[in-house]
Design a protein around this motif. Structure first.
Motif, PDB file in Angstrom:
ATOM      1  N   GLU A 163      -5.873   8.165   3.193  1.00  0.00           N
ATOM      2  CA  GLU A 163      -6.853   9.245   3.128  1.00  0.00           C
ATOM      3  C   GLU A 163      -6.188  10.543   2.675  1.00  0.00           C
ATOM      4  O   GLU A 163      -6.741  11.273   1.844  1.00  0.00           O
ATOM      5  N   ALA A 164      -5.001  10.838   3.200  1.00  0.00           N
ATOM      6  CA  ALA A 164      -4.271  12.035   2.775  1.00  0.00           C
ATOM      7  C   ALA A 164      -3.911  11.940   1.298  1.00  0.00           C
ATOM      8  O   ALA A 164      -4.000  12.919   0.551  1.00  0.00           O
ATOM      9  N   PHE A 165      -3.528  10.750   0.861  1.00  0.00           N
ATOM     10  CA  PHE A 165      -3.214  10.508  -0.547  1.00  0.00           C
ATOM     11  C   PHE A 165      -4.449  10.761  -1.403  1.00  0.00           C
ATOM     12  O   PHE A 165      -4.387  11.458  -2.417  1.00  0.00           O
ATOM     13  N   ASN A 166      -5.587  10.218  -1.009  1.00  0.00           N
ATOM     14  CA  ASN A 166      -6.826  10.411  -1.772  1.00  0.00           C
ATOM     15  C   ASN A 166      -7.204  11.882  -1.842  1.00  0.00           C
ATOM     16  O   ASN A 166      -7.668  12.358  -2.885  1.00  0.00           O
ATOM     17  N   ASN A 167      -7.018  12.623  -0.749  1.00  0.00           N
ATOM     18  CA  ASN A 167      -7.293  14.061  -0.762  1.00  0.00           C
ATOM     19  C   ASN A 167      -6.363  14.782  -1.724  1.00  0.00           C
ATOM     20  O   ASN A 167      -6.790  15.682  -2.452  1.00  0.00           O
ATOM     21  N   SER A 168      -5.091  14.401  -1.732  1.00  0.00           N
ATOM     22  CA  SER A 168      -4.128  15.012  -2.656  1.00  0.00           C
ATOM     23  C   SER A 168      -4.531  14.759  -4.094  1.00  0.00           C
ATOM     24  O   SER A 168      -4.475  15.657  -4.940  1.00  0.00           O
ATOM     25  N   GLN A 213       7.119  12.062   3.091  1.00  0.00           N
ATOM     26  CA  GLN A 213       6.450  11.591   4.310  1.00  0.00           C
ATOM     27  C   GLN A 213       6.083  10.114   4.196  1.00  0.00           C
ATOM     28  O   GLN A 213       6.259   9.351   5.151  1.00  0.00           O
ATOM     29  N   ILE A 214       5.594   9.704   3.048  1.00  0.00           N
ATOM     30  CA  ILE A 214       5.251   8.292   2.844  1.00  0.00           C
ATOM     31  C   ILE A 214       6.507   7.434   2.937  1.00  0.00           C
ATOM     32  O   ILE A 214       6.511   6.396   3.598  1.00  0.00           O
ATOM     33  N   ARG A 215       7.588   7.867   2.283  1.00  0.00           N
ATOM     34  CA  ARG A 215       8.835   7.101   2.310  1.00  0.00           C
ATOM     35  C   ARG A 215       9.365   6.933   3.734  1.00  0.00           C
ATOM     36  O   ARG A 215       9.872   5.882   4.093  1.00  0.00           O
ATOM     37  N   GLU A 216       9.240   7.988   4.530  1.00  0.00           N
ATOM     38  CA  GLU A 216       9.802   7.968   5.878  1.00  0.00           C
ATOM     39  C   GLU A 216       8.899   7.279   6.899  1.00  0.00           C
ATOM     40  O   GLU A 216       9.383   6.639   7.824  1.00  0.00           O
ATOM     41  N   ASN A 217       7.591   7.436   6.753  1.00  0.00           N
ATOM     42  CA  ASN A 217       6.684   7.039   7.828  1.00  0.00           C
ATOM     43  C   ASN A 217       5.755   5.871   7.534  1.00  0.00           C
ATOM     44  O   ASN A 217       5.169   5.323   8.452  1.00  0.00           O
ATOM     45  N   MET A 231       3.249  17.718  -3.080  1.00  0.00           N
ATOM     46  CA  MET A 231       3.374  16.310  -3.437  1.00  0.00           C
ATOM     47  C   MET A 231       4.761  15.783  -3.073  1.00  0.00           C
ATOM     48  O   MET A 231       4.890  14.645  -2.609  1.00  0.00           O
ATOM     49  N   ASP A 232       5.795  16.601  -3.269  1.00  0.00           N
ATOM     50  CA  ASP A 232       7.139  16.207  -2.838  1.00  0.00           C
ATOM     51  C   ASP A 232       7.155  15.918  -1.339  1.00  0.00           C
ATOM     52  O   ASP A 232       7.710  14.913  -0.901  1.00  0.00           O
ATOM     53  N   ASP A 233       6.533  16.809  -0.574  1.00  0.00           N
ATOM     54  CA  ASP A 233       6.465  16.613   0.881  1.00  0.00           C
ATOM     55  C   ASP A 233       5.714  15.330   1.225  1.00  0.00           C
ATOM     56  O   ASP A 233       6.132  14.566   2.097  1.00  0.00           O
ATOM     57  N   CYS A 250       0.843  -1.200   0.000  1.00  0.00           N
ATOM     58  CA  CYS A 250       0.000   0.000   0.000  1.00  0.00           C
ATOM     59  C   CYS A 250       0.877   1.248   0.000  1.00  0.00           C
ATOM     60  O   CYS A 250       0.640   2.182  -0.764  1.00  0.00           O
ATOM     61  N   CYS A 251       1.900   1.250   0.838  1.00  0.00           N
ATOM     62  CA  CYS A 251       2.808   2.397   0.922  1.00  0.00           C
ATOM     63  C   CYS A 251       3.506   2.627  -0.417  1.00  0.00           C
ATOM     64  O   CYS A 251       3.587   3.745  -0.912  1.00  0.00           O
ATOM     65  N   LYS A 252       4.032   1.566  -0.998  1.00  0.00           N
ATOM     66  CA  LYS A 252       4.758   1.675  -2.263  1.00  0.00           C
ATOM     67  C   LYS A 252       3.822   2.125  -3.379  1.00  0.00           C
ATOM     68  O   LYS A 252       4.198   2.944  -4.225  1.00  0.00           O
ATOM     69  N   THR A 253       2.594   1.621  -3.368  1.00  0.00           N
ATOM     70  CA  THR A 253       1.619   2.018  -4.382  1.00  0.00           C
ATOM     71  C   THR A 253       1.309   3.503  -4.270  1.00  0.00           C
ATOM     72  O   THR A 253       1.266   4.218  -5.280  1.00  0.00           O
ATOM     73  N   MET A 254       1.089   3.988  -3.050  1.00  0.00           N
ATOM     74  CA  MET A 254       0.817   5.413  -2.857  1.00  0.00           C
ATOM     75  C   MET A 254       1.999   6.245  -3.351  1.00  0.00           C
ATOM     76  O   MET A 254       1.815   7.258  -4.023  1.00  0.00           O
ATOM     77  N   GLU A 255       3.203   5.828  -3.011  1.00  0.00           N
ATOM     78  CA  GLU A 255       4.396   6.555  -3.436  1.00  0.00           C
ATOM     79  C   GLU A 255       4.504   6.592  -4.960  1.00  0.00           C
ATOM     80  O   GLU A 255       4.749   7.647  -5.556  1.00  0.00           O
ATOM     81  N   MET A 256       4.297   5.462  -5.606  1.00  0.00           N
ATOM     82  CA  MET A 256       4.404   5.393  -7.063  1.00  0.00           C
ATOM     83  C   MET A 256       3.316   6.214  -7.750  1.00  0.00           C
ATOM     84  O   MET A 256       3.583   6.913  -8.735  1.00  0.00           O
ATOM     85  N   GLU A 257       2.098   6.151  -7.237  1.00  0.00           N
ATOM     86  CA  GLU A 257       1.006   6.922  -7.843  1.00  0.00           C
ATOM     87  C   GLU A 257       1.255   8.417  -7.704  1.00  0.00           C
ATOM     88  O   GLU A 257       1.067   9.171  -8.661  1.00  0.00           O
TER      89      GLU A 257
END
Length: 105
Positions: A78-83, A59-63, A53-55, A6-13
């Motif tokens: 949820e934050a990803f979906n809002n973005s 944040q996803i990579r770190e946390n 988006m960089d931030d 899930c984390c990797k998918t969010m980062e890639m998207e």
């Protein structure tokens, strides 16, 4: 393992969307003065969105790890979906500013 995916998918998207927004902003930056002036607020919004988006990617990579637990990952999602929803509105506005002419490459 699902949490890591899930984390990797969010980062890639987000990285993919950031590239699209960057291309749009770059295209808008190359417009002649008068045309660029008409859509300047859109250009500024896109640059702000790229920074956000960089931030978010950092944040996803770190946390966002399997150890953070599904609740934290759900918050990231949820934050990803809002973005993404903000991005869609902003890019649609930018495209309207560019008009229906030749866009892309």
């Amino acid at each position: 393992m699902m949490a890591k995916n899930c984390c990797k998918t969010m980062e890639m998207e987000l990285t993919g969307w950031k590239a699209i927004v960057y291309d749009i902003a770059r295209k808008m930056d190359t417009l002649p003065g008068g045309e660029k002036e008409k859509i300047l607020p859109n250009i500024e919004d896109l640059h702000i969105l790229i920074a956000e988006m960089d931030d978010r990617i950092d944040q996803i990579r770190e946390n966002c790890t399997p150890e953070t637990g599904m609740d934290d990952i759900q918050k990231e999602r949820e934050a990803f979906n809002n973005s993404i929803s903000t991005l869609r509105v902003t890019t649609e506005e930018a495209m309207r500013g560019l008009g229906g002419g030749n866009f892309g490459g």
